[in-house]
Design a protein around this motif. Structure first.
Motif, PDB file in Angstrom:
ATOM      1  N   ILE A 216      95.857  36.341  22.203  1.00 43.75           N
ATOM      2  CA  ILE A 216      95.399  35.321  21.251  1.00 43.75           C
ATOM      3  C   ILE A 216      95.229  33.982  21.970  1.00 43.75           C
ATOM      4  O   ILE A 216      96.092  33.563  22.737  1.00 43.75           O
ATOM      5  CB  ILE A 216      96.397  35.163  20.085  1.00 43.75           C
ATOM      6  CG1 ILE A 216      96.467  36.446  19.254  1.00 43.75           C
ATOM      7  CG2 ILE A 216      96.008  33.981  19.201  1.00 43.75           C
ATOM      8  CD1 ILE A 216      97.537  36.417  18.184  1.00 43.75           C
ATOM      9  N   ARG A 217      94.123  33.309  21.681  1.00 43.04           N
ATOM     10  CA  ARG A 217      93.892  31.950  22.157  1.00 43.04           C
ATOM     11  C   ARG A 217      93.576  31.072  20.949  1.00 43.04           C
ATOM     12  O   ARG A 217      92.805  31.459  20.065  1.00 43.04           O
ATOM     13  CB  ARG A 217      92.735  31.893  23.157  1.00 43.04           C
ATOM     14  CG  ARG A 217      93.043  32.595  24.488  1.00 43.04           C
ATOM     15  CD  ARG A 217      94.124  31.819  25.252  1.00 43.04           C
ATOM     16  NE  ARG A 217      94.361  32.364  26.587  1.00 43.04           N
ATOM     17  CZ  ARG A 217      95.298  33.242  26.887  1.00 43.04           C
ATOM     18  NH1 ARG A 217      96.057  33.749  25.902  1.00 43.04           N
ATOM     19  NH2 ARG A 217      95.490  33.658  28.124  1.00 43.04           N
ATOM     20  N   LEU A 218      94.181  29.893  20.924  1.00 42.06           N
ATOM     21  CA  LEU A 218      94.042  28.981  19.793  1.00 42.06           C
ATOM     22  C   LEU A 218      93.287  27.722  20.223  1.00 42.06           C
ATOM     23  O   LEU A 218      93.637  27.089  21.224  1.00 42.06           O
ATOM     24  CB  LEU A 218      95.427  28.607  19.253  1.00 42.06           C
ATOM     25  CG  LEU A 218      95.500  27.560  18.138  1.00 42.06           C
ATOM     26  CD1 LEU A 218      94.709  28.012  16.916  1.00 42.06           C
ATOM     27  CD2 LEU A 218      96.963  27.299  17.754  1.00 42.06           C
ATOM     28  N   HIS A 219      92.259  27.359  19.451  1.00 45.28           N
ATOM     29  CA  HIS A 219      91.456  26.162  19.708  1.00 45.28           C
ATOM     30  C   HIS A 219      91.646  25.202  18.536  1.00 45.28           C
ATOM     31  O   HIS A 219      91.317  25.541  17.390  1.00 45.28           O
ATOM     32  CB  HIS A 219      89.984  26.523  19.858  1.00 45.28           C
ATOM     33  CG  HIS A 219      89.713  27.429  21.021  1.00 45.28           C
ATOM     34  ND1 HIS A 219      89.312  26.966  22.246  1.00 45.28           N
ATOM     35  CD2 HIS A 219      89.812  28.784  21.135  1.00 45.28           C
ATOM     36  CE1 HIS A 219      89.163  27.984  23.079  1.00 45.28           C
ATOM     37  NE2 HIS A 219      89.467  29.099  22.432  1.00 45.28           N
ATOM     38  N   ILE A 220      92.171  24.004  18.810  1.00 38.64           N
ATOM     39  CA  ILE A 220      92.375  22.993  17.768  1.00 38.64           C
ATOM     40  C   ILE A 220      91.358  21.879  17.971  1.00 38.64           C
ATOM     41  O   ILE A 220      91.351  21.199  18.999  1.00 38.64           O
ATOM     42  CB  ILE A 220      93.812  22.458  17.802  1.00 38.64           C
ATOM     43  CG1 ILE A 220      94.791  23.590  17.455  1.00 38.64           C
ATOM     44  CG2 ILE A 220      93.977  21.284  16.831  1.00 38.64           C
ATOM     45  CD1 ILE A 220      96.250  23.194  17.485  1.00 38.64           C
ATOM     46  N   ALA A 221      90.466  21.718  16.983  1.00 40.38           N
ATOM     47  CA  ALA A 221      89.384  20.734  17.060  1.00 40.38           C
ATOM     48  C   ALA A 221      89.637  19.636  16.037  1.00 40.38           C
ATOM     49  O   ALA A 221      89.447  19.830  14.836  1.00 40.38           O
ATOM     50  CB  ALA A 221      88.044  21.405  16.805  1.00 40.38           C
ATOM     51  N   GLY A 222      90.108  18.498  16.509  1.00 43.20           N
ATOM     52  CA  GLY A 222      90.395  17.373  15.620  1.00 43.20           C
ATOM     53  C   GLY A 222      91.305  16.388  16.310  1.00 43.20           C
ATOM     54  O   GLY A 222      91.980  16.733  17.288  1.00 43.20           O
ATOM     55  N   PHE A 245      93.310  21.903  23.087  1.00 40.33           N
ATOM     56  CA  PHE A 245      93.066  20.794  22.166  1.00 40.33           C
ATOM     57  C   PHE A 245      91.730  20.160  22.548  1.00 40.33           C
ATOM     58  O   PHE A 245      91.590  19.567  23.616  1.00 40.33           O
ATOM     59  CB  PHE A 245      94.195  19.765  22.253  1.00 40.33           C
ATOM     60  CG  PHE A 245      95.501  20.254  21.688  1.00 40.33           C
ATOM     61  CD1 PHE A 245      95.790  20.094  20.339  1.00 40.33           C
ATOM     62  CD2 PHE A 245      96.450  20.863  22.501  1.00 40.33           C
ATOM     63  CE1 PHE A 245      96.995  20.549  19.808  1.00 40.33           C
ATOM     64  CE2 PHE A 245      97.651  21.314  21.986  1.00 40.33           C
ATOM     65  CZ  PHE A 245      97.928  21.156  20.633  1.00 40.33           C
ATOM     66  N   HIS A 246      90.762  20.267  21.664  1.00 40.59           N
ATOM     67  CA  HIS A 246      89.417  19.771  21.954  1.00 40.59           C
ATOM     68  C   HIS A 246      89.201  18.338  21.489  1.00 40.59           C
ATOM     69  O   HIS A 246      88.209  17.721  21.880  1.00 40.59           O
ATOM     70  CB  HIS A 246      88.376  20.668  21.270  1.00 40.59           C
ATOM     71  CG  HIS A 246      88.335  22.063  21.793  1.00 40.59           C
ATOM     72  ND1 HIS A 246      87.545  22.447  22.850  1.00 40.59           N
ATOM     73  CD2 HIS A 246      89.007  23.185  21.409  1.00 40.59           C
ATOM     74  CE1 HIS A 246      87.714  23.731  23.093  1.00 40.59           C
ATOM     75  NE2 HIS A 246      88.596  24.216  22.225  1.00 40.59           N
ATOM     76  N   GLY A 247      90.096  17.797  20.650  1.00 41.94           N
ATOM     77  CA  GLY A 247      89.839  16.501  20.049  1.00 41.94           C
ATOM     78  C   GLY A 247      88.735  16.628  19.009  1.00 41.94           C
ATOM     79  O   GLY A 247      88.334  17.730  18.616  1.00 41.94           O
ATOM     80  N   PHE A 248      88.220  15.493  18.548  1.00 40.39           N
ATOM     81  CA  PHE A 248      87.146  15.527  17.549  1.00 40.39           C
ATOM     82  C   PHE A 248      85.894  16.146  18.149  1.00 40.39           C
ATOM     83  O   PHE A 248      85.515  15.853  19.278  1.00 40.39           O
ATOM     84  CB  PHE A 248      86.825  14.113  17.051  1.00 40.39           C
ATOM     85  CG  PHE A 248      85.616  14.072  16.150  1.00 40.39           C
ATOM     86  CD1 PHE A 248      85.711  14.493  14.843  1.00 40.39           C
ATOM     87  CD2 PHE A 248      84.387  13.638  16.640  1.00 40.39           C
ATOM     88  CE1 PHE A 248      84.588  14.479  14.017  1.00 40.39           C
ATOM     89  CE2 PHE A 248      83.268  13.613  15.827  1.00 40.39           C
ATOM     90  CZ  PHE A 248      83.375  14.030  14.509  1.00 40.39           C
ATOM     91  N   MET A 249      85.258  17.029  17.373  1.00 41.16           N
ATOM     92  CA  MET A 249      84.026  17.678  17.817  1.00 41.16           C
ATOM     93  C   MET A 249      82.930  17.483  16.782  1.00 41.16           C
ATOM     94  O   MET A 249      83.179  17.567  15.572  1.00 41.16           O
ATOM     95  CB  MET A 249      84.248  19.180  18.049  1.00 41.16           C
ATOM     96  CG  MET A 249      85.282  19.504  19.101  1.00 41.16           C
ATOM     97  SD  MET A 249      85.451  21.296  19.389  1.00 41.16           S
ATOM     98  CE  MET A 249      83.977  21.613  20.380  1.00 41.16           C
TER      99      MET A 249
END
Length: 363
Positions: A216-222, A245-249
């Motif tokens: 499992i890989r988790l991507h948090i966009a915000g 953690f992608h930050g705001f997208m």
């Protein structure tokens, strides 16, 4: 009928999408709808890009009450029949001038008004009371879920005859317009939400940790006030290799990421009717949500998506595990079933028609 929608202008999430989508549909249908933001910011910028007739009041700060006279003049000189506010600051401004304007005043409640200023101390408590007071004064209040409608009537004591439930909608794309999915090694989960306590990302991190599945890989966009604490929690849980953690997208950036996503997840403590899940659905991604807002309207059964108990790490982990253990074919079928259902019930066109029906009743 001439309608003015008013927002503070600093929204950068679901509220922005709601306003811009609605006014874009109104424009396409030839409706006389305008937008006024109290200050320059993301909402005005996005609206202009969509060709929406947009004005900026030019309030110098959040507390610039001197601009109230300018607002009264703008509304009355514009000969608007309806003024429709979105957000606590716009609600406050209208509550202070509503007796001096000729237009009927409507409000859309996008989120739980008792949680909007949670954690902001005395000032937050004051703003909450002012916003509740504004809701009681308005001629019409749109709630985006049945739960919010009951909250407004039972707790905020808004006149039940003023409250109308209108579900959010989005513009759905044809399947052929959706970018093809990339082949990828891991089971990729995305969470698109502000990193604030109410969004419950710490629950999601702990649920994924509980599963102890390196696939499992988790991507948090915000982004938001909890971004650094969430990164610290990730390190504390020894999950750094699994979490990005992608930050705001932007929507464009998200559409690229969606090509390799297997499941869209919201683990919020409170939500209205989350547009981010509808947008994931449009991209043919299966969805999972905690039992918030009217999520059962969006996910009416297990063949449409996954629902976990709110605030319950074990339940969230269980639902994620169910998704992980479904075959690619089963997940594709679920995504298609949900999209066909959502297209029929939650389009912006349906949303606008329902709102206009209420406008007409206020004449």
């Amino acid at each position: 009928m001439k309608v003015l929608h008013v927002n503070a202008g600093l929204e950068n999430g679901g509220g922005l999408s709601h306003i811009v989508n609605l006014l874009t549909e109104a424009q396409q249908e030839g409706k006389d709808f305008d937008l006024l933001t109290l200050a320059e910011g993301p909402v005005a910028e996005a609206a202009r890009k969509h060709g929406i007739n947009t004005h900026v009041l030019g309030a110098s700060s959040r507390y610039d009450l001197a601009s109230l006279r300018k607002l009264i003049k703008f509304i009355n000189n514009g000969h608007y029949d309806i003024v429709h506010t979105h957000g606590a600051r716009a609600n406050l401004f209208l509550s202070l001038i509503h007796k001096k304007i000729k237009a009927t005043w409507c409000i859309t409640v996008h989120s739980d008004p008792y949680l909007d200023f949670e954690g902001r101390g005395v000032l937050g408590s004051i703003f909450t009371k002012l916003n509740i007071h504004a809701l009681r004064k308005a001629d019409c209040v749109f709630a985006v879920t049945e739960r919010f409608a009951r909250l407004l009537i039972d707790k905020a004591q808004v006149d039940k005859n003023k409250v109308h439930v209108i579900y959010n909608g989005i513009f759905f794309h044809s399947d052929s317009e959706i970018p093809a999915k990339y082949e990828h090694t891991y089971f990729n989960i995305i969470n698109v939400a502000r990193t604030e306590k109410v969004k419950g990302q710490e629950l999601l991190l702990k649920a994924v940790k509980k599963l102890d599945d390196q696939h499992i890989r988790l991507h948090i966009a915000g982004d938001g006030s909890q971004l650094e604490p969430l990164k610290a929690l990730t390190r504390q849980l020894n999950m750094a290799p699994q979490v990005t953690f992608h930050g705001f997208m932007t929507h464009h950036q998200l559409s690229g990421l969606y090509k390799r996503i297997d499941l869209a997840v919201l683990t919020s403590y409170s939500e209205s009717f989350p547009l981010v899940l509808l947008e994931a659905t449009d991209n043919l991604i299966p969805i999972l949500s905690t039992d918030v807002g009217d999520i059962h309207k969006m996910i009416p059964g297990p063949e449409y998506g996954f629902i976990a108990k709110t605030g319950d790490i074990d339940s969230i982990a269980k639902e994620i595990n169910l998704a992980v253990n479904k075959s690619s074919k089963e997940l594709r079928t679920m995504a298609n079933t949900e999209k066909r259902y959502a297209e029929e019930h939650f389009s912006v066109k349906n949303q606008l028609a329902a709102i206009e029906e209420v406008y007409q009743s206020l004449k």
